[in-house]
Design a protein around this motif. Sequence first.
Motif, PDB file in Angstrom:
ATOM      1  N   LEU A  40       0.817  -1.217   0.000  1.00 37.72           N
ATOM      2  CA  LEU A  40       0.000   0.000   0.000  1.00 37.72           C
ATOM      3  C   LEU A  40       0.847   1.263   0.000  1.00 37.72           C
ATOM      4  O   LEU A  40       0.436   2.284  -0.520  1.00 37.72           O
ATOM      5  CB  LEU A  40      -0.917   0.041   1.229  1.00 37.72           C
ATOM      6  N   GLY A  41       1.992   1.204   0.622  1.00 35.42           N
ATOM      7  CA  GLY A  41       2.835   2.387   0.694  1.00 35.42           C
ATOM      8  C   GLY A  41       3.998   2.205   1.634  1.00 35.42           C
ATOM      9  O   GLY A  41       4.353   1.090   2.010  1.00 35.42           O
ATOM     10  N   GLN A  42       4.565   3.357   2.008  1.00 34.42           N
ATOM     11  CA  GLN A  42       5.754   3.361   2.844  1.00 34.42           C
ATOM     12  C   GLN A  42       5.615   4.483   3.863  1.00 34.42           C
ATOM     13  O   GLN A  42       5.115   5.561   3.538  1.00 34.42           O
ATOM     14  CB  GLN A  42       6.956   3.618   1.936  1.00 34.42           C
ATOM     15  N   VAL A  43       6.048   4.253   5.092  1.00 30.04           N
ATOM     16  CA  VAL A  43       6.024   5.252   6.158  1.00 30.04           C
ATOM     17  C   VAL A  43       7.440   5.752   6.366  1.00 30.04           C
ATOM     18  O   VAL A  43       8.383   4.952   6.420  1.00 30.04           O
ATOM     19  CB  VAL A  43       5.487   4.650   7.480  1.00 30.04           C
ATOM     20  N   ILE A  44       7.584   7.082   6.464  1.00 32.09           N
ATOM     21  CA  ILE A  44       8.912   7.662   6.679  1.00 32.09           C
ATOM     22  C   ILE A  44       8.789   8.874   7.594  1.00 32.09           C
ATOM     23  O   ILE A  44       7.758   9.565   7.589  1.00 32.09           O
ATOM     24  CB  ILE A  44       9.585   8.049   5.344  1.00 32.09           C
ATOM     25  N   GLU A  45       9.817   9.134   8.363  1.00 28.42           N
ATOM     26  CA  GLU A  45       9.843  10.299   9.240  1.00 28.42           C
ATOM     27  C   GLU A  45       9.858  11.567   8.382  1.00 28.42           C
ATOM     28  O   GLU A  45      10.599  11.661   7.402  1.00 28.42           O
ATOM     29  CB  GLU A  45      11.069  10.260  10.144  1.00 28.42           C
ATOM     30  N   ASN A  46       9.037  12.543   8.753  1.00 23.62           N
ATOM     31  CA  ASN A  46       8.928  13.780   7.977  1.00 23.62           C
ATOM     32  C   ASN A  46      10.264  14.493   7.808  1.00 23.62           C
ATOM     33  O   ASN A  46      10.594  14.962   6.714  1.00 23.62           O
ATOM     34  CB  ASN A  46       7.934  14.738   8.636  1.00 23.62           C
ATOM     35  N   GLU A  47      11.018  14.607   8.874  1.00 25.80           N
ATOM     36  CA  GLU A  47      12.285  15.342   8.804  1.00 25.80           C
ATOM     37  C   GLU A  47      13.300  14.640   7.914  1.00 25.80           C
ATOM     38  O   GLU A  47      14.103  15.294   7.253  1.00 25.80           O
ATOM     39  CB  GLU A  47      12.853  15.586  10.205  1.00 25.80           C
ATOM     40  N   VAL A  48      13.286  13.313   7.897  1.00 32.03           N
ATOM     41  CA  VAL A  48      14.181  12.568   7.008  1.00 32.03           C
ATOM     42  C   VAL A  48      13.835  12.873   5.557  1.00 32.03           C
ATOM     43  O   VAL A  48      14.702  13.190   4.743  1.00 32.03           O
ATOM     44  CB  VAL A  48      14.108  11.046   7.281  1.00 32.03           C
ATOM     45  N   LEU A  49      12.548  12.793   5.227  1.00 36.35           N
ATOM     46  CA  LEU A  49      12.112  13.070   3.860  1.00 36.35           C
ATOM     47  C   LEU A  49      12.443  14.502   3.469  1.00 36.35           C
ATOM     48  O   LEU A  49      12.971  14.762   2.379  1.00 36.35           O
ATOM     49  CB  LEU A  49      10.613  12.809   3.720  1.00 36.35           C
ATOM     50  N   LYS A  50      12.166  15.439   4.353  1.00 39.04           N
ATOM     51  CA  LYS A  50      12.434  16.855   4.060  1.00 39.04           C
ATOM     52  C   LYS A  50      13.921  17.088   3.784  1.00 39.04           C
ATOM     53  O   LYS A  50      14.279  17.719   2.787  1.00 39.04           O
ATOM     54  CB  LYS A  50      11.977  17.736   5.214  1.00 39.04           C
ATOM     55  N   GLU A  51      14.777  16.561   4.641  1.00 37.12           N
ATOM     56  CA  GLU A  51      16.207  16.805   4.454  1.00 37.12           C
ATOM     57  C   GLU A  51      16.738  16.138   3.188  1.00 37.12           C
ATOM     58  O   GLU A  51      17.571  16.707   2.485  1.00 37.12           O
ATOM     59  CB  GLU A  51      17.003  16.356   5.675  1.00 37.12           C
ATOM     60  N   GLU A  52      16.238  14.958   2.873  1.00 36.57           N
ATOM     61  CA  GLU A  52      16.677  14.291   1.641  1.00 36.57           C
ATOM     62  C   GLU A  52      16.214  15.066   0.409  1.00 36.57           C
ATOM     63  O   GLU A  52      16.956  15.184  -0.577  1.00 36.57           O
ATOM     64  CB  GLU A  52      16.178  12.852   1.598  1.00 36.57           C
ATOM     65  N   LEU A  53      15.001  15.610   0.435  1.00 35.21           N
ATOM     66  CA  LEU A  53      14.520  16.425  -0.682  1.00 35.21           C
ATOM     67  C   LEU A  53      15.320  17.720  -0.806  1.00 35.21           C
ATOM     68  O   LEU A  53      15.667  18.148  -1.913  1.00 35.21           O
ATOM     69  CB  LEU A  53      13.026  16.732  -0.512  1.00 35.21           C
ATOM     70  N   GLN A  54      15.646  18.347   0.317  1.00 33.77           N
ATOM     71  CA  GLN A  54      16.452  19.565   0.273  1.00 33.77           C
ATOM     72  C   GLN A  54      17.846  19.279  -0.282  1.00 33.77           C
ATOM     73  O   GLN A  54      18.360  20.039  -1.110  1.00 33.77           O
ATOM     74  CB  GLN A  54      16.560  20.188   1.671  1.00 33.77           C
ATOM     75  N   ARG A  55      18.436  18.180   0.149  1.00 31.82           N
ATOM     76  CA  ARG A  55      19.765  17.811  -0.340  1.00 31.82           C
ATOM     77  C   ARG A  55      19.735  17.612  -1.851  1.00 31.82           C
ATOM     78  O   ARG A  55      20.582  18.115  -2.582  1.00 31.82           O
ATOM     79  CB  ARG A  55      20.248  16.538   0.363  1.00 31.82           C
TER      80      ARG A  55
END
Length: 163
Positions: free
Chosen positions: A105-120
């Motif tokens: 159905l999907g994947q769960v990830i910590e918001n801050e991890v996703l945000k920092e990876e997108l910023q990088r």
Amino acid sequence: DVVVVGGGMIGSALACGLKHGPLTSELRVAVVDKEKQQGWGAESRRGASVPDIRVSTLTPSTLGFLDRVGVGSNLLPPVSASFDSMQVWDAFGRGHMQFSSPTFLGQVIENEVLKEELQRRAEELGCDFVYGSVTDIAVPRPKVGITKAPEEKPGGDGDRSVI
């Protein structure tokens, strides 16, 4: 050419999408955010004993977008977890819904991890990040196209967004 106000998950994903898109990759993209936060990215969270409680569930289509812009490979376990069932309920009533899939159905990830990876990734793609207080951004009127902004401006933080 483009100023994105807010460098959270949504703003950084938009910046990545613009720089990766075939029609928009040559645009100059600036992301304005209040401050740079570090230490939450995938590398720093690997092996963390306690997960952050602010998480997002990502659908297969969102995961596909993240793969296309070059972030997906950094979001694999142990910084995320796949799920094949979900139950949602009303805290004040008796209603609930259950979803399940024989595969994924999907994947769960910590918001801050996703945000920092997108910023990088946005920085790798050539986006400029500007940190500090935003009080006024002067945008020249275009010579063609839409010349009046809509009355309501969407923001990733909902009613907390100040645009």
